[in-house]
Design an enzyme around this catalytic site. Structure first.
Site, PDB file in Angstrom:
ATOM      1  N   GLU A  92      22.774  49.555   0.486  1.00 20.73           N
ATOM      2  CA  GLU A  92      23.790  50.464   1.060  1.00 20.73           C
ATOM      3  C   GLU A  92      23.875  50.365   2.576  1.00 20.73           C
ATOM      4  O   GLU A  92      24.938  50.588   3.160  1.00 20.73           O
ATOM      5  CB  GLU A  92      23.512  51.910   0.652  1.00 20.73           C
ATOM      6  CG  GLU A  92      23.811  52.220  -0.814  1.00 20.73           C
ATOM      7  CD  GLU A  92      22.615  51.986  -1.720  1.00 20.73           C
ATOM      8  OE1 GLU A  92      21.611  51.403  -1.245  1.00 20.73           O
ATOM      9  OE2 GLU A  92      22.679  52.377  -2.898  1.00 20.73           O
ATOM     10  N   MET A 130      12.420  39.708  22.074  1.00 17.54           N
ATOM     11  CA  MET A 130      12.667  40.768  23.047  1.00 17.54           C
ATOM     12  C   MET A 130      11.427  41.630  23.222  1.00 17.54           C
ATOM     13  O   MET A 130      11.103  42.061  24.336  1.00 17.54           O
ATOM     14  CB  MET A 130      13.869  41.614  22.592  1.00 17.54           C
ATOM     15  CG  MET A 130      14.314  42.652  23.577  1.00 17.54           C
ATOM     16  SD  MET A 130      14.699  41.962  25.183  1.00 17.54           S
ATOM     17  CE  MET A 130      16.441  41.612  25.031  1.00 17.54           C
TER      18      MET A 130
HETATM   19  C1  LIG Z   1      18.665  44.898  23.540  1.00 19.98           C
HETATM   20  C2  LIG Z   1      19.816  45.596  24.206  1.00 19.98           C
HETATM   21  C3  LIG Z   1      20.081  45.366  25.546  1.00 19.98           C
HETATM   22  C4  LIG Z   1      21.178  45.929  26.172  1.00 19.98           C
HETATM   23  N1  LIG Z   1      21.477  45.595  27.461  1.00 19.98           N
HETATM   24  C5  LIG Z   1      22.659  45.967  27.987  1.00 19.98           C
HETATM   25  C6  LIG Z   1      23.106  45.474  29.244  1.00 19.98           C
HETATM   26  O1  LIG Z   1      22.437  44.700  29.894  1.00 19.98           O
HETATM   27  N2  LIG Z   1      24.316  45.850  29.710  1.00 19.98           N
HETATM   28  C7  LIG Z   1      25.125  46.697  28.984  1.00 19.98           C
HETATM   29  O2  LIG Z   1      26.235  46.977  29.407  1.00 19.98           O
HETATM   30  N3  LIG Z   1      24.714  47.222  27.819  1.00 19.98           N
HETATM   31  C8  LIG Z   1      23.509  46.862  27.289  1.00 19.98           C
HETATM   32  N4  LIG Z   1      23.141  47.357  26.064  1.00 19.98           N
HETATM   33  C9  LIG Z   1      24.041  48.278  25.364  1.00 19.98           C
HETATM   34  C10 LIG Z   1      23.847  49.729  25.789  1.00 19.98           C
HETATM   35  O3  LIG Z   1      22.741  50.255  25.114  1.00 19.98           O
HETATM   36  C11 LIG Z   1      25.111  50.570  25.464  1.00 19.98           C
HETATM   37  O4  LIG Z   1      25.398  50.495  24.092  1.00 19.98           O
HETATM   38  C12 LIG Z   1      26.347  50.114  26.192  1.00 19.98           C
HETATM   39  O5  LIG Z   1      26.066  49.812  27.530  1.00 19.98           O
HETATM   40  C13 LIG Z   1      27.420  51.182  26.137  1.00 19.98           C
HETATM   41  O6  LIG Z   1      28.643  50.615  26.455  1.00 19.98           O
HETATM   42  P1  LIG Z   1      29.839  51.471  27.067  1.00 19.98           P
HETATM   43  O7  LIG Z   1      29.390  52.203  28.271  1.00 19.98           O
HETATM   44  O8  LIG Z   1      30.964  50.529  27.209  1.00 19.98           O
HETATM   45  O9  LIG Z   1      30.110  52.628  26.016  1.00 19.98           O
HETATM   46  P2  LIG Z   1      30.560  52.699  24.489  1.00 19.98           P
HETATM   47  O10 LIG Z   1      29.377  53.080  23.685  1.00 19.98           O
HETATM   48  O11 LIG Z   1      31.347  51.532  24.056  1.00 19.98           O
HETATM   49  O12 LIG Z   1      31.450  54.005  24.591  1.00 19.98           O
HETATM   50  C14 LIG Z   1      32.795  53.955  24.837  1.00 19.98           C
HETATM   51  C15 LIG Z   1      33.245  55.067  25.769  1.00 19.98           C
HETATM   52  O13 LIG Z   1      34.666  54.987  25.821  1.00 19.98           O
HETATM   53  C16 LIG Z   1      35.236  56.200  25.393  1.00 19.98           C
HETATM   54  N5  LIG Z   1      36.436  55.901  24.633  1.00 19.98           N
HETATM   55  C17 LIG Z   1      36.550  55.487  23.352  1.00 19.98           C
HETATM   56  N6  LIG Z   1      37.823  55.295  23.025  1.00 19.98           N
HETATM   57  C18 LIG Z   1      38.555  55.592  24.116  1.00 19.98           C
HETATM   58  C19 LIG Z   1      39.950  55.608  24.395  1.00 19.98           C
HETATM   59  N7  LIG Z   1      40.861  55.246  23.489  1.00 19.98           N
HETATM   60  N8  LIG Z   1      40.346  55.991  25.636  1.00 19.98           N
HETATM   61  C20 LIG Z   1      39.425  56.379  26.574  1.00 19.98           C
HETATM   62  N9  LIG Z   1      38.112  56.369  26.367  1.00 19.98           N
HETATM   63  C21 LIG Z   1      37.672  55.986  25.144  1.00 19.98           C
HETATM   64  C22 LIG Z   1      34.184  56.911  24.601  1.00 19.98           C
HETATM   65  O14 LIG Z   1      34.387  58.308  24.655  1.00 19.98           O
HETATM   66  C23 LIG Z   1      32.899  56.460  25.281  1.00 19.98           C
HETATM   67  O15 LIG Z   1      32.582  57.282  26.378  1.00 19.98           O
HETATM   68  C24 LIG Z   1      22.011  46.822  25.434  1.00 19.98           C
HETATM   69  C25 LIG Z   1      21.717  47.101  24.100  1.00 19.98           C
HETATM   70  C26 LIG Z   1      20.634  46.483  23.478  1.00 19.98           C
HETATM   71  C27 LIG Z   1      20.392  46.771  22.043  1.00 19.98           C
HETATM   72  C1  LIG Z   2      15.700  48.260  13.065  1.00 22.49           C
HETATM   73  C2  LIG Z   2      15.028  47.937  14.345  1.00 22.49           C
HETATM   74  N1  LIG Z   2      13.676  47.925  14.434  1.00 22.49           N
HETATM   75  C3  LIG Z   2      13.072  47.613  15.592  1.00 22.49           C
HETATM   76  C4  LIG Z   2      13.789  47.302  16.711  1.00 22.49           C
HETATM   77  C5  LIG Z   2      13.094  46.949  18.035  1.00 22.49           C
HETATM   78  N2  LIG Z   2      13.392  45.552  18.388  1.00 22.49           N
HETATM   79  C6  LIG Z   2      14.343  45.227  19.303  1.00 22.49           C
HETATM   80  S1  LIG Z   2      14.524  43.589  19.483  1.00 22.49           S
HETATM   81  C7  LIG Z   2      13.318  43.253  18.359  1.00 22.49           C
HETATM   82  C8  LIG Z   2      12.920  41.852  18.025  1.00 22.49           C
HETATM   83  C9  LIG Z   2      14.011  41.039  17.457  1.00 22.49           C
HETATM   84  O1  LIG Z   2      13.494  39.787  17.084  1.00 22.49           O
HETATM   85  P1  LIG Z   2      14.444  38.601  16.664  1.00 22.49           P
HETATM   86  O2  LIG Z   2      15.445  39.084  15.683  1.00 22.49           O
HETATM   87  O3  LIG Z   2      13.618  37.452  16.235  1.00 22.49           O
HETATM   88  O4  LIG Z   2      15.237  38.277  17.983  1.00 22.49           O
HETATM   89  P2  LIG Z   2      14.733  37.601  19.346  1.00 22.49           P
HETATM   90  O5  LIG Z   2      14.487  38.711  20.308  1.00 22.49           O
HETATM   91  O6  LIG Z   2      13.506  36.807  19.050  1.00 22.49           O
HETATM   92  O7  LIG Z   2      15.889  36.758  19.755  1.00 22.49           O
HETATM   93  C10 LIG Z   2      12.785  44.451  17.866  1.00 22.49           C
HETATM   94  C11 LIG Z   2      11.677  44.527  16.886  1.00 22.49           C
HETATM   95  C12 LIG Z   2      15.203  47.356  16.585  1.00 22.49           C
HETATM   96  N3  LIG Z   2      16.015  47.128  17.625  1.00 22.49           N
HETATM   97  N4  LIG Z   2      15.791  47.648  15.395  1.00 22.49           N
END
Ligand SMILES: Cc1cc2nc3c(=O)[nH]c(=O)nc-3n(C[C@H](O)[C@H](O)[C@H](O)COP(=O)(O)OP(=O)(O)OC[C@H]3O[C@@H](n4cnc5c(N)ncnc54)[C@H](O)[C@@H]3O)c2cc1C
Ligand SMILES: Cc1ncc(C[n+]2csc(CCOP(=O)(O)OP(=O)(O)O)c2C)c(N)n1
Ligand SMILES: [Mg+2]
Lengths: 163, 565
Positions: free
Chosen positions: B50, B478
């Protein structure tokens, strides 16, 4: 700072838990929360007493407005308003204390609503501060049990919250 | 004529124009499945878990803007869906999730497969409903679609007890919805827009920071027009990639924790910042205290008032739909006489070019071992920059974001807010259903792919020719990177031991698998994979185990305190 926020919400099961859940999920304070249906039975009116910096209060009102079940939100503390709270307090009332207790109730405009030979139950309304003052004025150990409703608030004069 | 609740449910979906329903059957929803069986307007996609049903529907929504729709059973069906729902919620994806529930009279009795789905999902949905009367069913489903797709989009759960699916009533699907408690603002306040333009036109060091809202609000064209007419630099968040074309000279690359040097420096040192549908995430601005060391005026356009002044204080808030507001800004600029400050802008660009010359994304192109960055560059070349790219979570996600240069919105699908490993493959499935003629690549890691690997079976059943690029570094890369930088090289539990032979694994599901170990083989392998138009190809790239993602803003540090190569 302390704020008193009033809201109208759809009178639906689950609406209360959405509000309560919002406060706990986002780590906002709740000092008290009261809720009951209004004269329009599709709506409930809620009063929340909370505290936080201006930024936090701004977020609280925005987040409340965002809940789909919430129809209207006002921060009553932004203007003139009245707030009241009800307290039921059971106090020790035996021997020489019995007279004294009745006098105290009178001074605070409380009403004795239940009596046994050892106790009185007093009903008291007022601001939270007044209820606190009453409790403070009693002797140590005089209070057997107290129950408070939390504040309900309403705007003064022509300030009206309705849909 | 009276219909059963189950018939009504399916009719509602068909009348709402739902093309695909992603789901998995079970006791509480059997009547609904029975009705699905009898019709052919709504196509059901049977997943293998799911969680993947929700991710696939979410991927479909990200790829084509239409809401993703899911059907799962009560109890474990609903709890398995929760990770998917939370993932969609964090990234504001429009979805409607129908969950089966035990019969109304059994609710609260600890009945077989009973969970409080409304309670469990409440903190991670835009709204949810428990249907208690069959007469409310059609109107509730209509409301669910309306709430999910308007304002700031989000997932909506409709919990349907089994007896409701058997009860009967007349069926009428409402044509419109009006809710007194829910009226999202669309048009921006014109006075605020004028104030914003005054600030922008007077700016000496302007910067435009555009996020997921531009993609969600279908406003890439309006943004591009405004940025080009102003001549300002523009950066996208991870969620906003493709909102402004990466090939445009005004594009600064992504900003944030793994953003480019130039984007982060410009963000930190600008004097006027225009934030468009972006929410100042902690992975974007780093430590807010450091961000505030520089004095700048901030304009923020967002449809959700609670996104504004949540993490940073904003000077000119504009609540409204990005598309509408940006178009209005361009109109007012065209109608006015004032132009941006050209000399100031010129010296600002000179500064930016110096930052750009730092070449922050450089890596060793002569390596004998496959560098993950090169795989993404080759993917970009082979697909002409025009594939839909999904990713999982980890280093590979960041390299995909940095090195695949997205020129269009809805081409980059990933989990930003929740960072959910396992989304990549189901997102690709949803994207392929939304755009059957567009090549779809799933960039993943050997750890992430195993979180929804069972969907290879779904891909076989529905002939979904996803191209999987597994950047296999034998590490949760990561996690390993953080342990290397911040935990004294103690690689606690981040090593991926006992990995399957991915080639054989793909083959056992009836797909094609290729293992690639040399840099020279990268491009031919990708070409071969995409040439196999109708087949799912699993490319297992054996990559450099020690490679790290740069630049990096360490947690708690400021935007300009990047670790660089
Ligand atoms: C491993 C990892 C690393 C990351 N590193 C980075 C990084 O280096 N840089 C980065 O940028 N992010 C990074 N992120 C992502 C980060 O965690 C956030 O998800 C992201 O930055 C949010 O993007 P955003 O500010 O564009 O907001 P979103 O989450 O896309 O939110 C959208 C915003 O727009 C508004 N909105 C929606 N629709 C409309 C509309 N029609 N008109 C006006 N407003 C609207 C919403 O209300 C909201 O405030 C990373 C994530 C992970 C998992
Ligand atoms: C469901 C879930 N569990 C744990 C994490 C924490 N986490 C972030 S990146 C990562 C490792 C990912 O490994 P891999 O898919 O091999 O990618 P790589 O960083 O090696 O490119 C983990 C465990 C997560 N983001 N999501
Ligand atoms: Mg890995």
């Amino acid at each position: 700072m302390r704020h008193i926020i009033s809201l109208l919400l759809e009178n639906e099961s689950g609406a209360l838990s959405r509000v309560a859940g919002l406060f706990s999920a986002r780590g906002y304070n709740i000092e008290s929360l009261t809720v009951a249906p209004t004269e329009d039975e599709t709506l409930s009116r809620m009063t929340i007493v909370t505290s936080g910096s201006d930024d936090v209060i701004e977020q609280i009102t925005k987040q409340l407005n965002k809940l789909v079940d919430v129809v209207k939100v006002v921060d009553l503390s932004e203007g003139e308003h009245i707030e009241r709270e009800l307290m039921l307090v059971k106090v020790r009332a035996s021997g020489k204390d019995r007279e004294e207790m009745k006098r105290m109730a009178d001074i605070f405009r409380g009403r004795i609503i239940d009596v046994t030979d050892k106790s009185y139950t007093i009903e008291l309304t007022g601001t939270g501060q007044k209820l606190d003052a009453f409790l403070d004025a009693l002797e140590e150990g005089a209070v057997l049990e107290a129950v408070r409703t939390g504040a309900s608030g309403i705007g003064r004069g022509d300030r009206i919250l309705r849909v | 004529m009276e219909l059963t609740g189950a018939e009504i449910t399916v009719r509602c979906l068909a009348d709402e124009g739902v093309e695909y329903l992603f789901g998995y059957p079970g006791g509480a929803v059997l009547h609904i499945y029975d009705e699905l069986f009898k019709q052919d307007r709504v196509k059901h996609i049977l997943v293998r878990h799911e969680q993947a049903a929700v991710h696939a529907a979410d991927g479909y929504a990200r790829a084509c803007q239409k809401p993703g729709v899911v059907l799962v059973t009560s109890g474990p069906g609903a709890t398995n869906a929760v990770t998917g729902i939370a993932t969609a919620y964090m990234d504001s994806i429009p979805m409607v999730i129908l969950t089966g529930q035990v019969p109304t009279h059994a609710i609260g009795q600890d009945a077989f497969q009973e969970v409080d789905s409304i309670g469990i999902t409440r903190p991670c949905v835009k709204h949810n409903f428990l249907v208690k009367d069959v007469h409310d069913l059609a109107a509730t489903i209509k409301k669910a679609f309306y709430i999910a797709t308007t304002g700031r989009p989000g997932p909506v759960v409709v919990d349907i007890p089994k007896d409701i699916t058997m009860a009967r009533c007349e069926y009428v699907y409402p044509t419109s919805v009006s809710l007194r408690s829910y009226n999202p603002v669309v048009k921006g306040h014109s006075g605020q827009i004028r104030k914003a333009l005054n600030l922008l036109l007077e700016a000496k060091r302007p910067m435009i920071y555009a996020g997921g809202g531009v993609v969600l609000g279908e406003a890439a064209a309006e943004l591009t027009q405004l940025v080009r007419s102003l001549g300002f630099p523009c950066t996208n968040t991870l969620m906003g990639l493709g909102g402004f074309p990466a090939s445009d000279p005004q594009y600064m690359g992504m900003l944030g924790m793994h953003g480019t040097y130039e984007a982060n420096m410009a963000m930190q040192h600008c004097d006027v910042l225009l934030a468009v549908g972006a929410r100042f995430d902690d992975r974007v601005i780093g430590n807010p205290k450091h961000f505030f060391q520089e004095d700048r005026r901030i304009i923020h356009i967002d449809v959700d008032p609670s996104s504004i002044s949540k993490r940073v204080k904003v000077d000119v808030p504009i609540v409204g739909d990005v598309k509408d507001v940006l178009a209005e800004m361009s109109r007012q600029i065209a109608a006015g006489t004032q132009k941006p400050d050209a000399p100031a802008l010129k010296s600002w660009w000179t500064q930016i070019e110096l930052w750009r010359a730092r070449d922050c994304l450089k890596y060793d192109r002569t390596s004998e071992i496959i560098k993950p960055q090169m795989v993404i560059e080759k993917l970009w070349e082979v697909t002409g920059g025009d594939a839909i790219v999904t990713s999982d979570v980890g280093q590979h996600q960041m390299w995909a974001a940095q090195f695949y240069r997205f020129d269009k919105p809805r081409r980059w699908l990933n989990s930003g807010g929740l960072g959910t490993m396992g989304v990549g493959l189901p997102y690709a499935m949803g994207a392929l259903l939304a755009h059957p003629d567009t090549p779809v690549a799933c960039v993943t890691g050997e750890a992430s792919i195993q979180m929804c690997i069972q969907e290879l079976s779904t891909c076989k059943q529905y002939r979904m020719p996803v191209k999987i690029l597994n950047l296999n570094n034998r590490y949760m890369g990561m996690v390993r990177q953080w342990q290397e930088f911040f935990h004294g090289n103690r690689y606690a539990e981040s090593y991926m031991d006992a990995l399957p032979d991915f080639v054989k694994l793909a083959e056992s599901y009836g797909h094609v698998g290729i293992r690639i170990e040399k840099p020279a083989d990268i491009e031919p392998a990708i070409r071969e994979a995409f040439a196999r138009k109708n087949e799912l190809v699993f490319m297992d790239f054996i990559t450099d185990q020690t490679e790290n993602v740069f630049p990096m803003v360490p947690g708690g540090k400021g935007l300009s305190e990047m670790i660089l190569v």
